[in-house]
Scaffold this motif. Structure first.
Motif, PDB file in Angstrom:
ATOM      1  N   LEU A   1      -8.508   1.396   0.473  1.00  0.00           N
ATOM      2  CA  LEU A   1      -7.698   1.187   1.680  1.00  0.00           C
ATOM      3  C   LEU A   1      -8.428   1.599   2.956  1.00  0.00           C
ATOM      4  CD1 LEU A   1      -4.238   2.464   0.356  1.00  0.00           C
ATOM      5  CD2 LEU A   1      -5.218   0.176   0.235  1.00  0.00           C
TER       6      LEU A   1
ATOM      7  N   HIS B   1      -8.601   5.725  -4.308  1.00  0.00           N
ATOM      8  CA  HIS B   1      -7.972   4.470  -3.886  1.00  0.00           C
ATOM      9  C   HIS B   1      -7.798   4.451  -2.354  1.00  0.00           C
ATOM     10  CE1 HIS B   1      -5.252   1.093  -3.913  1.00  0.00           C
ATOM     11  NE2 HIS B   1      -4.259   1.814  -3.447  1.00  0.00           N
TER      12      HIS B   1
ATOM     13  N   ASP C   1       0.819  -1.219   0.000  1.00  0.00           N
ATOM     14  CA  ASP C   1       0.000   0.000   0.000  1.00  0.00           C
ATOM     15  C   ASP C   1       0.853   1.270   0.000  1.00  0.00           C
ATOM     16  OD1 ASP C   1      -2.200  -1.609   0.112  1.00  0.00           O
ATOM     17  OD2 ASP C   1      -2.382  -1.492   2.300  1.00  0.00           O
TER      18      ASP C   1
END
Ligand SMILES: CC(C)(COP(=O)(O)OP(=O)(O)OC[C@H]1O[C@@H](n2cnc3c(N)ncnc32)[C@H](O)[C@@H]1OP(=O)(O)O)[C@@H](O)C(=O)NCCC(=O)NCCS
Length: 187
Positions: A121, A116, A57
Motif C-alpha cells: 500500500l 502489506h 484497503d
C-alpha cells in the motif's frame, strides 16, 4: 490471502461473525479494546455490512494459524483511517482465542500487516493505540517494530479508574532498516 510462516490473513466471511461475537464478548479480551458493552450477533451483522462498504484497503482480515493440516481462525487485524496524502494508517488487532496468546501469533500477524502496509500500500507510517494496562500487547508491538511516541493521559475510564492510552508507530524507514538486518529470514 497474505501468507506467512505460521500465520495467514484472509478476508472476513459472514460465517466468521459468530466467532467474532464470542471473542468480543469475552471480558478478558474486551478490556483491551475500545468496546465496553456486550455485543449481539445482530450488531455484528450491521458491522459486517458496514465493512463491505469500506475501501478494500480498510477491510479487516481474519488471522488464521497453521494447526496440523488445517488453518484455524484465531483473531482479526485491519488497517483503518488510511490517509493517502500523509501515507499513514492506524492498525487494530485482536487474537480472540486466548489459548493462543503469548505464542508469537499476534506478532507474526502484525508483521504481515506491516509488510502489506509498507510494501503493497506504500504507507509511510503505521500507528496504533494501546492501553497502558495491556503489557502483552505493548511487548508484542515492540517486537513487531513499533516505538512509543506518546501517552494520552487518562484517556480511558476502565474498571473504576482512568488509565493512559499509549500511541506507538513504525515508520517506513525503520521497517526497511529492520528488514536489512534480517536478510533471508524476513517473511
Ligand atoms: C495483544 C495481542 C494481539 C498480542 O498477540 P499475542 O500472540 O498474544 O502476542 P505474542 O505472543 O506475539 O507476544 C506477546 C509478548 O508479550 C509478553 N507478555 C505476555 N504477558 C506479559 C506481561 N504480563 N508483561 C510483559 N510481557 C508479557 C510475552 O512473553 C511475549 O513476549 P516475548 O516473546 O518477548 O516473550 C493478543 O494478546 C490479543 O489480541 N489480546 C487481546 C486483545 C488485545 O489486547 N488487542 C489489542 C488491543 S491494542
Amino acid at each position: 490471502m497474505i501468507i506467512g510462516e505460521r500465520v495467514r490473513l484472509r478476508a472476513v466471511e459472514r460465517e466468521d461473525l459468530p466467532r467474532f461475537v464470542a471473542w468480543l464478548n469475552d471480558p478478558e479480551v474486551r478490556r483491551n479494546l475500545l468496546l465496553y458493552q456486550p455485543l449481539s450477533l445482530a450488531q455484528e451483522e450491521e458491522w459486517f455490512k458496514g465493512i463491505l462498504e469500506r475501501d478494500i484497503d480498510e477491510q479487516p482480515l481474519v488471522i488464521e494459524i497453521k494447526n496440523s493440516k488445517t488453518w484455524l481462525p484465531v483473531g482479526d487485524i485491519g488497517l483503518f483511517d488510511l490517509n493517502l496524502h500523509d501515507r499513514s494508517a492506524e492498525v487494530g488487532i485482536l487474537v480472540g482465542e486466548k489459548k493462543f496468546w503469548g505464542k508469537g501469533y499476534g506478532t507474526e500477524a502484525m508483521h504481515l500487516m506491516l509488510k502489506h502496509g509498507f510494501e503493497d500500500l506504500n504507507l509511510n507510517r503505521i500507528y496504533l493505540r494501546v492501553y497502558e494496562t495491556n503489557p502483552r500487547g505493548i511487548r508484542s508491538y515492540e517486537k513487531a517494530g513499533f516505538v512509543l511516541e506518546g501517552r494520552m493521559r487518562q484517556a480511558r475510564f476502565q474498571e473504576g479508574k482512568y488509565i493512559d492510552m499509549l500511541l506507538m508507530s513504525v515508520l517506513r524507514a525503520e521497517w526497511n532498516e529492520k528488514k536489512k538486518g534480517k536478510g533471508e529470514k524476513w517473511v
